[in-house]
Design a protein around this motif. Structure first.
Motif, PDB file in Angstrom:
ATOM      1  N   MET A 256       0.828  -1.042   0.079  1.00 24.75           N
ATOM      2  CA  MET A 256      -0.059  -0.031  -0.068  1.00 24.75           C
ATOM      3  C   MET A 256       0.997   1.071  -0.148  1.00 24.75           C
ATOM      4  N   ARG A 257       1.041   1.707  -1.154  1.00 24.42           N
ATOM      5  CA  ARG A 257       1.729   2.875  -1.394  1.00 24.42           C
ATOM      6  C   ARG A 257       1.043   4.167  -0.411  1.00 24.42           C
ATOM      7  N   GLU A 258      -0.081   4.168  -0.546  1.00 25.63           N
ATOM      8  CA  GLU A 258      -0.716   5.115   0.369  1.00 25.63           C
ATOM      9  C   GLU A 258      -1.926   4.363   1.304  1.00 25.63           C
ATOM     10  N   LEU A 259      -1.526   4.401   2.568  1.00 31.57           N
ATOM     11  CA  LEU A 259      -2.379   4.209   3.651  1.00 31.57           C
ATOM     12  C   LEU A 259      -3.343   5.189   4.301  1.00 31.57           C
ATOM     13  N   GLN A 260      -4.694   5.421   3.934  1.00 34.05           N
ATOM     14  CA  GLN A 260      -5.454   6.241   4.156  1.00 34.05           C
ATOM     15  C   GLN A 260      -5.913   5.968   5.638  1.00 34.05           C
ATOM     16  N   LEU A 261      -5.896   6.507   6.648  1.00 31.82           N
ATOM     17  CA  LEU A 261      -6.591   6.224   8.154  1.00 31.82           C
ATOM     18  C   LEU A 261      -7.879   5.862   7.933  1.00 31.82           C
ATOM     19  N   TRP A 262      -8.380   4.818   8.671  1.00 33.78           N
ATOM     20  CA  TRP A 262      -9.901   4.675   8.632  1.00 33.78           C
ATOM     21  C   TRP A 262     -10.401   5.204  10.284  1.00 33.78           C
ATOM     22  N   GLU A 263      -9.676   4.839  11.251  1.00 35.49           N
ATOM     23  CA  GLU A 263      -9.944   5.124  12.440  1.00 35.49           C
ATOM     24  C   GLU A 263      -8.715   4.952  13.198  1.00 35.49           C
ATOM     25  N   ALA A 264      -8.344   5.892  14.295  1.00 33.67           N
ATOM     26  CA  ALA A 264      -7.243   5.894  14.869  1.00 33.67           C
ATOM     27  C   ALA A 264      -7.076   6.579  16.216  1.00 33.67           C
ATOM     28  N   ASP A 265      -8.003   6.714  16.909  1.00 35.88           N
ATOM     29  CA  ASP A 265      -8.174   7.734  18.045  1.00 35.88           C
ATOM     30  C   ASP A 265      -7.464   6.897  19.016  1.00 35.88           C
ATOM     31  N   LYS A 312       4.935  17.907  13.681  1.00 38.14           N
ATOM     32  CA  LYS A 312       4.111  18.266  12.599  1.00 38.14           C
ATOM     33  C   LYS A 312       3.221  16.811  11.953  1.00 38.14           C
ATOM     34  N   SER A 313       3.818  16.033  11.974  1.00 39.76           N
ATOM     35  CA  SER A 313       3.036  14.674  11.498  1.00 39.76           C
ATOM     36  C   SER A 313       2.075  14.290  12.574  1.00 39.76           C
ATOM     37  N   TYR A 314       2.173  14.569  13.786  1.00 38.27           N
ATOM     38  CA  TYR A 314       1.128  14.140  14.690  1.00 38.27           C
ATOM     39  C   TYR A 314       0.028  15.293  14.492  1.00 38.27           C
ATOM     40  N   LEU A 315       0.428  16.603  14.144  1.00 35.68           N
ATOM     41  CA  LEU A 315      -0.765  17.428  13.832  1.00 35.68           C
ATOM     42  C   LEU A 315      -1.632  17.227  12.472  1.00 35.68           C
ATOM     43  N   LYS A 316      -0.718  16.649  11.587  1.00 38.19           N
ATOM     44  CA  LYS A 316      -1.319  16.212  10.346  1.00 38.19           C
ATOM     45  C   LYS A 316      -2.145  15.025  10.325  1.00 38.19           C
ATOM     46  N   LEU A 317      -1.883  14.133  11.033  1.00 33.70           N
ATOM     47  CA  LEU A 317      -2.598  13.022  11.150  1.00 33.70           C
ATOM     48  C   LEU A 317      -4.040  13.259  12.084  1.00 33.70           C
ATOM     49  N   GLN A 318      -3.924  14.219  13.390  1.00 30.31           N
ATOM     50  CA  GLN A 318      -4.752  14.676  13.821  1.00 30.31           C
ATOM     51  C   GLN A 318      -6.054  15.341  12.990  1.00 30.31           C
ATOM     52  N   LYS A 319      -5.430  16.071  11.875  1.00 30.15           N
ATOM     53  CA  LYS A 319      -6.432  16.831  11.006  1.00 30.15           C
ATOM     54  C   LYS A 319      -6.944  15.869  10.072  1.00 30.15           C
ATOM     55  N   GLU A 320      -6.263  14.830   9.669  1.00 27.93           N
ATOM     56  CA  GLU A 320      -7.058  13.856   9.033  1.00 27.93           C
ATOM     57  C   GLU A 320      -8.139  12.957   9.460  1.00 27.93           C
ATOM     58  N   LEU A 321      -7.797  12.791  10.704  1.00 25.79           N
ATOM     59  CA  LEU A 321      -8.872  11.793  11.578  1.00 25.79           C
ATOM     60  C   LEU A 321     -10.078  12.741  11.675  1.00 25.79           C
ATOM     61  N   ALA A 322      -9.866  14.118  12.062  1.00 21.46           N
ATOM     62  CA  ALA A 322     -11.029  15.031  12.133  1.00 21.46           C
ATOM     63  C   ALA A 322     -11.849  15.156  11.166  1.00 21.46           C
ATOM     64  N   TYR A 323     -11.088  15.186   9.753  1.00 17.39           N
ATOM     65  CA  TYR A 323     -11.701  15.172   8.432  1.00 17.39           C
ATOM     66  C   TYR A 323     -12.627  13.944   8.324  1.00 17.39           C
ATOM     67  N   LEU A 324     -12.046  12.805   8.695  1.00 18.64           N
ATOM     68  CA  LEU A 324     -12.806  11.389   8.321  1.00 18.64           C
ATOM     69  C   LEU A 324     -13.753  11.423   9.252  1.00 18.64           C
ATOM     70  N   ASP A 325     -13.833  11.956  10.470  1.00 15.64           N
ATOM     71  CA  ASP A 325     -14.784  11.862  11.301  1.00 15.64           C
ATOM     72  C   ASP A 325     -16.171  12.630  10.824  1.00 15.64           C
ATOM     73  N   ARG A 326     -15.978  13.736  10.141  1.00 16.83           N
ATOM     74  CA  ARG A 326     -16.924  14.714   9.578  1.00 16.83           C
ATOM     75  C   ARG A 326     -17.600  13.929   8.552  1.00 16.83           C
ATOM     76  N   LYS A 327     -16.725  13.400   7.674  1.00 17.36           N
ATOM     77  CA  LYS A 327     -17.509  12.556   6.623  1.00 17.36           C
ATOM     78  C   LYS A 327     -18.155  11.352   7.075  1.00 17.36           C
ATOM     79  N   GLU A 328     -17.743  10.720   8.149  1.00 17.65           N
ATOM     80  CA  GLU A 328     -18.150   9.489   8.566  1.00 17.65           C
ATOM     81  C   GLU A 328     -19.414   9.541   9.127  1.00 17.65           C
ATOM     82  N   ASP A 329     -19.450  10.783   9.855  1.00 16.63           N
ATOM     83  CA  ASP A 329     -21.000  11.177  10.222  1.00 16.63           C
ATOM     84  C   ASP A 329     -22.118  11.151   9.362  1.00 16.63           C
TER      85      ASP A 329
END
Length: 352
Positions: A256-265, A312-329
């Motif tokens: 997987m060249r691209e591992l998009q998070l599904w959930e990782a709280d 910076k990676s921590y912040l990026k992943l936080q942002k990615e998870l927040a965006y995913l949560d909004r779409k998941e809702d």
């Protein structure tokens, strides 16, 4: 082959009892291809598909069987075929978001005890990618193990191990070379009868070569190093469960060249425990770590105790998870509507 060899234990037995009394058979999914499944049972190997009722009640691909799942079936032994009626509750699952813009879960492997996160020690080495795999591994419920492969192609092994240690806090790290039989004995310690190990990583990092080393034969096709970028040629095209002669189960997965998070709280807290601990020491409880007075995270970066790129990676992943949560809702709301539509349709059919 018996069920225990395939990874069966009391966790699954408890949920299967009611089905067993009704005469159903249980098996473990070894391979999936376009909603057709090769399933290992205690007596044989069958080709299975889900029942019409199963398909009707499934809202997305996460509801369908995945490699490693234990499924409840009726078997037509003379045909070598079966019908899947249910999936037993999963002990663990490694998931990612499907590639593209669709917000949907793809289960890479289920009921895994250990996750071997394989990263090659060549020009394709990427500590940020390892960090991302770590998050999903922690979230899966399985125990992560870092495997740094292709050590024979690396001149600065110790330096790369040190880099990996900064993102894999408390996680075992093993340096191996399958080609030169280096470090494989340490990995063999994880392989036991009934224990399942999933190999995960980018394309061409050597997962299939490791599988072949453990099976003692060319079970899976492998490719050489590609000229120009030092990456291995990706050869695995599907997920597959392999039962080893010496005991233990391996699940090989496509790169997987691209591992998009599904959930990782949960995974975020475990994978970045160093930053989370620092955050608790900030002067203000709602500190955003963005220049506020008394920010312990900012001070750690200034003092060189915390790598800025890791933060910076921590912040990026936080942002990615927040965006995913909004779409998941939004997806959950749509799924709820679809569920009640199906219930209504079913009620109308029963009245007729």
């Amino acid at each position: 082959m018996n069920l225990q060899t395939l990874g069966w234990n009391q966790f699954f037995e408890t949920d299967f009892l009611a089905y067993k009394e009704e005469g159903y058979t249980v098996g473990r999914v070894a391979l999936e291809h376009k909603r057709l499944y090769r399933v290992f049972t205690e007596d044989s190997e069958v080709l299975a598909e889900v029942s019409g009722k199963f398909r009707f009640n499934s809202l997305d691909r996460g509801d369908y069987p995945a490699v490693g799942d234990w499924v409840v079936m009726t078997v037509r032994q003379e045909e070598g075929k079966a019908t899947i009626h249910a999936i037993l509750p999963r002990k663990s699952k490694f998931s990612r978001k499907v590639a593209g813009v669709t917000t949907e879960e793809q289960i890479v492997a289920a009921n895994v005890d250990h996750v071997f996160i394989v990263a090659a020690l060549n020009a394709d080495f990427n500590v940020r990618r390892i960090e991302r795999y770590m998050l999903t591994a922690w979230e899966s419920g399985a125990n992560p193990v870092i495997v740094l492969s292709k050590a024979d192609l690396c001149d600065d092994v110790d330096e790369k191990v040190s880099e990996t240690e900064t993102v894999a806090i408390g996680v075992p790290i093993h340096v191996v070379s399958a080609e030169q039989n280096i470090g494989l004995e340490a990995l063999s310690a994880y392989i036991e009868k009934g224990r399942t190990i999933a190999l995960l990583g980018s394309s061409g990092v050597g997962k299939s070569t490791l599988v072949n080393a453990f099976t003692g034969k060319e079970s899976l096709k492998t490719g050489g190093i590609r000229e120009g970028d030092d990456r291995g040629r990706h050869t695995t095209t599907h997920r597959e469960l392999i039962v080893l002669d010496q005991g233990g189960i391996l699940i090989d997965t496509p790169g997987m060249r691209e591992l998009q998070l599904w959930e990782a709280d949960t995974g975020l807290g475990q994978g970045f425990s160093d930053i989370e601990v620092l955050g608790e020491q900030c002067k203000f409880r709602d500190c955003q770590h963005n220049g506020e007075p008394g920010c312990a995270v900012g001070q750690a970066i200034t003092d060189g105790e915390l790598d800025l790129e890791r933060f910076k990676s921590y912040l990026k992943l936080q942002k990615e998870l927040a965006y995913l949560d909004r779409k998941e809702d939004k997806q959950l709301a749509i799924a709820e509507i679809e569920k009640w539509k199906k219930i209504t349709v079913g009620q109308k059919k029963r009245k007729k």
